[in-house]
Design an enzyme around this catalytic site. Structure first.
Site, PDB file in Angstrom:
ATOM      1  N   TYR A 142       0.821  -1.210   0.000  1.00  0.00           N
ATOM      2  CA  TYR A 142       0.000   0.000   0.000  1.00  0.00           C
ATOM      3  C   TYR A 142       0.860   1.267   0.000  1.00  0.00           C
ATOM      4  O   TYR A 142       0.358   2.362  -0.276  1.00  0.00           O
ATOM      5  CB  TYR A 142      -0.963   0.020   1.206  1.00  0.00           C
ATOM      6  CG  TYR A 142      -2.037  -1.064   1.153  1.00  0.00           C
ATOM      7  CD1 TYR A 142      -2.044  -2.028   0.147  1.00  0.00           C
ATOM      8  CD2 TYR A 142      -3.049  -1.127   2.092  1.00  0.00           C
ATOM      9  CE1 TYR A 142      -3.015  -3.012   0.094  1.00  0.00           C
ATOM     10  CE2 TYR A 142      -4.030  -2.102   2.043  1.00  0.00           C
ATOM     11  CZ  TYR A 142      -3.999  -3.056   1.035  1.00  0.00           C
ATOM     12  OH  TYR A 142      -4.969  -4.033   0.991  1.00  0.00           O
ATOM     13  N   LYS A 221       3.705 -15.194   2.984  1.00  0.00           N
ATOM     14  CA  LYS A 221       3.688 -15.987   1.754  1.00  0.00           C
ATOM     15  C   LYS A 221       5.150 -16.290   1.416  1.00  0.00           C
ATOM     16  O   LYS A 221       5.639 -16.004   0.314  1.00  0.00           O
ATOM     17  CB  LYS A 221       2.974 -15.189   0.647  1.00  0.00           C
ATOM     18  CG  LYS A 221       2.709 -15.959  -0.629  1.00  0.00           C
ATOM     19  CD  LYS A 221       1.695 -17.070  -0.498  1.00  0.00           C
ATOM     20  CE  LYS A 221       1.575 -17.841  -1.805  1.00  0.00           C
ATOM     21  NZ  LYS A 221       0.856 -19.115  -1.677  1.00  0.00           N
ATOM     22  N   ASP A 253      -2.677 -18.191   2.093  1.00  0.00           N
ATOM     23  CA  ASP A 253      -3.783 -18.932   1.476  1.00  0.00           C
ATOM     24  C   ASP A 253      -4.311 -19.985   2.454  1.00  0.00           C
ATOM     25  O   ASP A 253      -5.524 -20.163   2.615  1.00  0.00           O
ATOM     26  CB  ASP A 253      -3.368 -19.558   0.130  1.00  0.00           C
ATOM     27  CG  ASP A 253      -1.926 -20.031   0.098  1.00  0.00           C
ATOM     28  OD1 ASP A 253      -1.203 -19.846   1.098  1.00  0.00           O
ATOM     29  OD2 ASP A 253      -1.510 -20.618  -0.918  1.00  0.00           O
ATOM     30  N   ASP A 277      -5.440  -6.660   5.819  1.00  0.00           N
ATOM     31  CA  ASP A 277      -6.639  -6.010   5.297  1.00  0.00           C
ATOM     32  C   ASP A 277      -7.643  -7.076   4.858  1.00  0.00           C
ATOM     33  O   ASP A 277      -8.829  -7.046   5.218  1.00  0.00           O
ATOM     34  CB  ASP A 277      -6.216  -5.142   4.089  1.00  0.00           C
ATOM     35  CG  ASP A 277      -7.303  -4.169   3.660  1.00  0.00           C
ATOM     36  OD1 ASP A 277      -8.338  -4.102   4.337  1.00  0.00           O
ATOM     37  OD2 ASP A 277      -7.115  -3.490   2.632  1.00  0.00           O
ATOM     38  N   ASP A 281     -11.262  -8.724   6.995  1.00  0.00           N
ATOM     39  CA  ASP A 281     -12.611  -8.713   6.421  1.00  0.00           C
ATOM     40  C   ASP A 281     -13.209 -10.119   6.448  1.00  0.00           C
ATOM     41  O   ASP A 281     -14.395 -10.305   6.741  1.00  0.00           O
ATOM     42  CB  ASP A 281     -12.593  -8.195   4.966  1.00  0.00           C
ATOM     43  CG  ASP A 281     -12.871  -6.695   4.883  1.00  0.00           C
ATOM     44  OD1 ASP A 281     -12.513  -5.984   5.843  1.00  0.00           O
ATOM     45  OD2 ASP A 281     -13.440  -6.242   3.875  1.00  0.00           O
TER      46      ASP A 281
END
Ligand code: NAD
Length: 390
Positions: A142, A221, A253, A277, A281
């Site tokens: 970001y 990851k 994942d 982020d 959610d």
């Protein structure tokens, strides 16, 4: 205490839910004999409309003078066609960067009263859900270098695993030209982390775990990304100073699956800006709604646990804005986090949390957490009910 709070309602449902937080803060101040001064400022789309920029100097000055910030949310389709640095989201990222709010704490708690709103089978959640997501907030993709470029081979690594890359589509475009030199437009965003950035969020996460069940899950990851490999190395090195905290590593994942499969097994999760982020959610849904997920952004220079920005985990929800149906609980619980972290006022924080629980126990539900057949209340009524229990 004299409390000076900057209030940045922002866009969409931001003003509606922020008004709820302000009302509850006033009630707590009255009950516990504090004096509160609120100073309001525009941010995001509201600031673009007024000043032509998503984050004005006036807003920064108001925030700098405050003890902490209450923020609603930013964004909306009205501003979607603006270039990245002028979009509402740039205002939010600018605030995080300006105050170096690198640690975003997102508690994910399944209220007993909301068990029926959890979409998972009861056997998956019989031991409850109580997770603290510690999301890095001022680094990673970001904030990394981004842009567009016309060249055939930018952004593609020789060592990239075939299954993870989109090399298939490149070969297609190259074979069209037969030379590999066809100009094609590429866009890139860079995931970059320094050891310092990783170390400080790792320490925050281990410290948070120490105050809880002493279990930390690192999500990265590292099987594909170099930035994740450094991330994991640093997490492992910080672990040496926390022998009392257990550490597991999950690839993102897999983590997204395990959150659904064994949510009760998680205590603290530490992860990067983008993964945090997305995962938060996802986590919001297993506790009923994104409308109940608060957050605290901490880390301001020399003020790690004094100054902070408190905001719901959700966005501006343009689809329900202005209808008095948004759930104010996330914003109200963010205010509780402010009392706890920035002001060290535990009783005041607990008073807000228990008022929320009492409103839920009394059967009050906004539309996002109401079950079929339940009569939902609006934002204003939910706020009034919670306030009445302070
Ligand atoms: P969103 O979180 O705004 O909404 C996602 C879904 O959740 C929508 O269906 C919405 O109605 C619902 N929802 C969100 N908050 C709710 C609440 N309090 N009560 C009931 N339902 C609620 O995410 P989005 O739709 O992806 O994004 C909308 C805008 O918000 C975009 O412009 C985006 O950039 C922005 N955004 C801002 C922030 C922030 O300010 N921190 C975070 C995420 C998204």
């Amino acid at each position: 205490m004299n409390l000076h709070i900057a209030v940045l309602p922002g866009d969409g449902i931001g003003p509606e839910v922020t008004a709820g937080a302000v009302q509850v803060i006033n009630a707590v101040a009255q009950r516990f004999d504090h004096s509160v001064t609120f100073t309001q400022a525009d941010v995001g789309g509201a600031s673009i409309d007024r000043y032509g920029t998503p984050l004005s100097q006036e807003c920064l000055t108001i925030c700098e003078k405050a003890d902490s910030i209450i923020l609603g949310a930013v964004g909306g389709s009205k501003w979607d066609s603006l270039p990245g640095e002028l979009r509402p989201e740039a205002g939010l990222l600018g605030l995080r960067k300006h105050f170096e709010l690198y640690a975003n704490l997102r508690p994910v708690l399944l209220f007993d009263e909301l068990r029926a709103a959890c979409p998972l089978k009861p056997e998956f959640v019989k031991n409850g859900i109580d997770i603290m997501i510690v999301r890095e907030l001022t680094g990673g993709m970001y904030f990394g270098k981004r842009g567009r470029i016309d060249t055939p081979d930018v952004g593609r690594s020789e060592s990239e695993p075939e299954s993870e890359s989109r090399s298939g589509s490149r070969s297609e475009s190259e074979s069209e030209s037969g030379s590999g030199s066809t100009k094609e437009t590429y866009a890139f965003d860079t995931e970059a982390y320094s050891a310092l950035e990783i170390r400080r969020i790792a320490i925050t996460a281990f410290e948070a775990a120490r105050l809880r069940k002493r279990r930390l899950t690192n999500v990265d990851k590292a099987n594909v990304l170099e930035s994740s490999r450094l991330w994991r190395e640093i997490i492992n090195s910080v672990k040496d100073s926390y022998p009392d905290v257990s550490l597991e590593h999950l690839y993102v994942d897999n983590a997204s699956m395990q959150l659904i499969k064994r949510p009760s097994s998680f205590d603290v999760i530490v992860t990067s800006n983008m993964f945090g982020d997305i995962l938060s959610d996802e986590a919001s849904q297993i506790v009923g709604s994104i409308g109940v997920l608060p957050s605290a952004s901490l880390g301001a220079k020399g003020k790690l646990f004094t100054f902070g920005m408190y905001e719901p985990a959700h966005g501006s929800a343009p689809d329900i804005a202005g209808k008095d149906i948004a759930n104010p609980i996330a914003a109200i619980l963010s205010a509780a986090m402010m009392f706890r972290y920035s002001f060290g006022l535990q009783d005041e924080a607990s008073a807000i949390e228990s008022a929320v629980k009492r409103a839920l126990a009394a059967g009050f539900r906004t539309a996002d957490i109401a079950l079929q057949g339940e009569n939902p209340v609006g934002t204003t009524d939910m706020t009034a009910t919670i306030t009445s229990f302070i």
